[in-house]
Scaffold this active site. Structure first.
Site, PDB file in Angstrom:
ATOM      1  N   TYR A   1      27.521   0.767 110.219  1.00 53.29           N
ATOM      2  CA  TYR A   1      26.888  -0.230 110.981  1.00 53.29           C
ATOM      3  C   TYR A   1      25.448  -0.222 111.110  1.00 53.29           C
ATOM      4  O   TYR A   1      25.000   0.825 111.293  1.00 53.29           O
ATOM      5  CB  TYR A   1      27.727  -0.051 112.341  1.00 53.29           C
ATOM      6  CG  TYR A   1      27.249  -0.949 113.752  1.00 53.29           C
ATOM      7  CD1 TYR A   1      27.666  -2.353 113.736  1.00 53.29           C
ATOM      8  CD2 TYR A   1      26.449  -0.315 114.809  1.00 53.29           C
ATOM      9  CE1 TYR A   1      27.081  -3.036 114.567  1.00 53.29           C
ATOM     10  CE2 TYR A   1      26.006  -1.133 115.702  1.00 53.29           C
ATOM     11  CZ  TYR A   1      26.105  -2.587 115.696  1.00 53.29           C
ATOM     12  OH  TYR A   1      25.853  -3.194 116.830  1.00 53.29           O
TER      13      TYR A   1
ATOM     14  N   LYS B   1      34.638  -4.659 120.779  1.00 49.37           N
ATOM     15  CA  LYS B   1      35.057  -5.424 119.691  1.00 49.37           C
ATOM     16  C   LYS B   1      36.647  -5.812 120.244  1.00 49.37           C
ATOM     17  O   LYS B   1      36.822  -6.195 121.204  1.00 49.37           O
ATOM     18  CB  LYS B   1      34.778  -4.802 118.215  1.00 49.37           C
ATOM     19  CG  LYS B   1      33.437  -4.453 118.205  1.00 49.37           C
ATOM     20  CD  LYS B   1      32.191  -5.573 118.287  1.00 49.37           C
ATOM     21  CE  LYS B   1      30.952  -5.139 118.511  1.00 49.37           C
ATOM     22  NZ  LYS B   1      30.688  -3.989 117.348  1.00 49.37           N
TER      23      LYS B   1
ATOM     24  N   ASP C   1      34.379   5.757 112.540  1.00 48.21           N
ATOM     25  CA  ASP C   1      34.171   4.565 113.513  1.00 48.21           C
ATOM     26  C   ASP C   1      35.513   3.876 113.180  1.00 48.21           C
ATOM     27  O   ASP C   1      35.377   3.236 112.175  1.00 48.21           O
ATOM     28  CB  ASP C   1      32.843   4.181 113.172  1.00 48.21           C
ATOM     29  CG  ASP C   1      32.316   2.921 114.103  1.00 48.21           C
ATOM     30  OD1 ASP C   1      33.379   2.306 114.612  1.00 48.21           O
ATOM     31  OD2 ASP C   1      31.329   2.727 114.322  1.00 48.21           O
TER      32      ASP C   1
ATOM     33  N   ARG D   1      29.418  10.254 137.705  1.00 40.75           N
ATOM     34  CA  ARG D   1      28.662  10.304 136.325  1.00 40.75           C
ATOM     35  C   ARG D   1      29.612  11.526 135.451  1.00 40.75           C
ATOM     36  O   ARG D   1      29.876  11.320 134.251  1.00 40.75           O
ATOM     37  CB  ARG D   1      27.132  10.835 136.025  1.00 40.75           C
ATOM     38  CG  ARG D   1      26.740  11.369 134.894  1.00 40.75           C
ATOM     39  CD  ARG D   1      25.342  11.451 134.587  1.00 40.75           C
ATOM     40  NE  ARG D   1      24.514  11.692 135.580  1.00 40.75           N
ATOM     41  CZ  ARG D   1      24.214  12.643 136.235  1.00 40.75           C
ATOM     42  NH1 ARG D   1      24.925  13.910 135.804  1.00 40.75           N
ATOM     43  NH2 ARG D   1      23.538  13.032 137.273  1.00 40.75           N
TER      44      ARG D   1
HETATM   45  C1  LIG Z   1      29.240  -3.102 117.396  1.00 41.85           C
HETATM   46  C2  LIG Z   1      29.702  -1.863 116.535  1.00 41.85           C
HETATM   47  C3  LIG Z   1      28.927  -0.602 117.014  1.00 41.85           C
HETATM   48  C4  LIG Z   1      27.902  -0.598 118.110  1.00 41.85           C
HETATM   49  O1  LIG Z   1      28.612  -0.864 119.438  1.00 41.85           O
HETATM   50  P1  LIG Z   1      28.068  -1.440 120.768  1.00 41.85           P
HETATM   51  O2  LIG Z   1      29.299  -1.576 121.814  1.00 41.85           O
HETATM   52  O3  LIG Z   1      27.591  -2.887 120.149  1.00 41.85           O
HETATM   53  O4  LIG Z   1      27.155  -0.567 121.253  1.00 41.85           O
HETATM   54  C5  LIG Z   1      29.326   0.468 116.227  1.00 41.85           C
HETATM   55  N1  LIG Z   1      30.172   0.412 115.241  1.00 41.85           N
HETATM   56  C6  LIG Z   1      30.555  -0.798 114.888  1.00 41.85           C
HETATM   57  C7  LIG Z   1      31.529  -0.445 113.477  1.00 41.85           C
HETATM   58  C8  LIG Z   1      30.417  -1.889 115.438  1.00 41.85           C
HETATM   59  O5  LIG Z   1      30.955  -3.153 114.999  1.00 41.85           O
END
Ligand SMILES: *Cc1c(COP(=O)(O)O)cnc(C)c1O
Length: 385
Positions: A102, A199, A174, A50
């Site tokens: 998001y 993604k 982000d 961890r």
């Molecule tokens: C999908 C997404 C998230 C969240 O990510 P997860 O891997 O699904 O927890 C955060 N920000 C954006 C822009 C996203 O497309």
């Protein structure tokens, strides 16, 4: 010492490359929870996975290098990364978020962090005056996405960074939609970069992962403490998979973007399409700003069909492009933000920011673009009432 200059090479050779002991070109999967210690207080740099794991560290050093930050951190999901970063703050602090962040980011702030006394306010970060006004003294951080989900709204990262800095607030970006291959927010003044690596970085719709990169040593120490204390770490095998995926990011992104430009043009010229949101076409609202801060407009397109076309039927008539949550994989996906990704945002707020019930979001994959155009065109035709 790095022997390369370009990001295409860094994607493959960056971070801790290969395995020093054996010469293996890939970092081994250190599938272990613990490590033998040579004596009391004598370990070889690892005690418990961890806290630290060599495979995860290889990924963490890679993303830090790609974003140009001091340190990187890998988490079990994008939301785990966001949660860890938000845990840097405390009760009484406030965060400003841009109007279409998001849905999950909004939800964790509204339904979880707010219960602990951490407040949020929503601001239109494309309007710099309004944004500056939102920055009251209790604001400790600003969280933006550019381009933002799902209207591809572009925020001027350097301008927002300058204002945030002058008010003593940290800027968190982000960068999921762009990846460090297309945009590097730390170079434009951001303090922390977040990724849902699920993604584009993962890129094959086969894993859930999150990453965070910080600019300073001080933030690195604080975030490492939180990562270890709260424990939402990425597993060794998933870390390995993500390193493997990142190696091909440049070739995938080049094709994603090329296909997206072509499909955005097709949709723009199509008589059944009312609006197209895509930062890579010159008359789009944020085109110029995006061009200054990113290599291209990315591969996400949103659009609305004109009256006389049934959006529901359009989704059902697509044959290659799948109706699914998520984005950034090699396969093209569509979604309906109002009922899927942004369903956790109350309807009034959703309508106010332009996420209408007719909005369609397209994540353009790397298939042959001719097959994608044909699929889009025939589904539009069949959706005619
Ligand atoms: C999908 C997404 C998230 C969240 O990510 P997860 O891997 O699904 O927890 C955060 N920000 C954006 C822009 C996203 O497309």
């Amino acid at each position: 010492m790095k022997n390369y200059e370009y990001i295409e090479s860094a994607l493959i050779h960056g971070g801790i490359y290969g395995d020093e002991r054996t010469g293996a070109v890939n970092t081994p999967v250190y599938q272990t929870s613990t490590y033998m210690q040579d004596g009391l207080g004598k370990n070889r740099g690892y005690e418990y996975s961890r806290t630290g794991n060599p495979t995860r560290e290889a990924l963490e050093s890679l993303i830090a290098e790609l974003e140009g930050g001091k340190a990187g951190f890998a988490f079990a999901s994008g939301m785990a990364a966001t949660t860890a970063v938000l845990s840097l703050f405390q009760s009484g602090d406030k965060i400003v978020i841009s109007s279409n962040v998001y849905g999950g980011t909004f939800r964790v702030l509204d339904k979880v962090f707010q219960r602990f006394g951490f407040q949020y306010v929503i601001a239109d970060t494309t309007d710099l005056e309004a944004f500056e006004e939102a920055l009251t003294p209790d604001v400790k951080a600003v969280l933006i996405e550019s381009p933002a989900n799902p209207l591809l709204t572009v925020t001027d990262i350097s301008a927002v960074a300058k204002i945030a800095k002058s008010k003593g607030a940290l800027l968190i970006v982000d960068n999921t939609f762009m990846t460090p291959y297309l945009q590097r927010p730390l170079e434009h003044g951001a303090d922390i970069v977040l990724h849902s690596a699920t993604k584009y970085l993962g890129g094959h719709s086969d894993l859930i992962a999150g990453l965070a990169v910080v600019k300073t040593q001080e933030l690195a120490e604080r975030l490492h403490f939180i990562q270890n204390a709260t424990g939402g770490v990425l597993q060794p095998f998933d870390s390995f998979l993500l390193i493997r995926s990142i190696k091909t990011l440049s070739v995938r992104m080049d094709r994603h973007v090329r296909n997206a430009v072509e499909l955005a043009k097709l949709l723009r010229e199509h008589k059944a399409v009312k609006t197209v949101y895509y930062p890579g076409i010159p008359d789009f609202q944020g085109y110029e700003i995006n061009k200054r801060q990113a290599k291209s407009g990315g591969a996400m397109i949103s659009f609305e069909l004109r009256e006389g076309y049934d959006t529901h039927r359009f989704f059902e008539e697509l044959k290659i492009i799948a109706l699914a949550e998520s984005l950034g994989g090699v396969e093209s996906l569509v979604c309906h933000p109002a009922s899927m990704t942004h369903a956790s945002i109350p309807r009034e707020i959703r309508e106010k920011v332009g996420i209408t019930d007719g909005l369609i979001r397209l994540s353009v994959g790397i298939e042959n673009v001719k097959d994608l155009s044909k699929d889009l065109q025939s589904a539009i035709e069949r959706a005619k009432l």
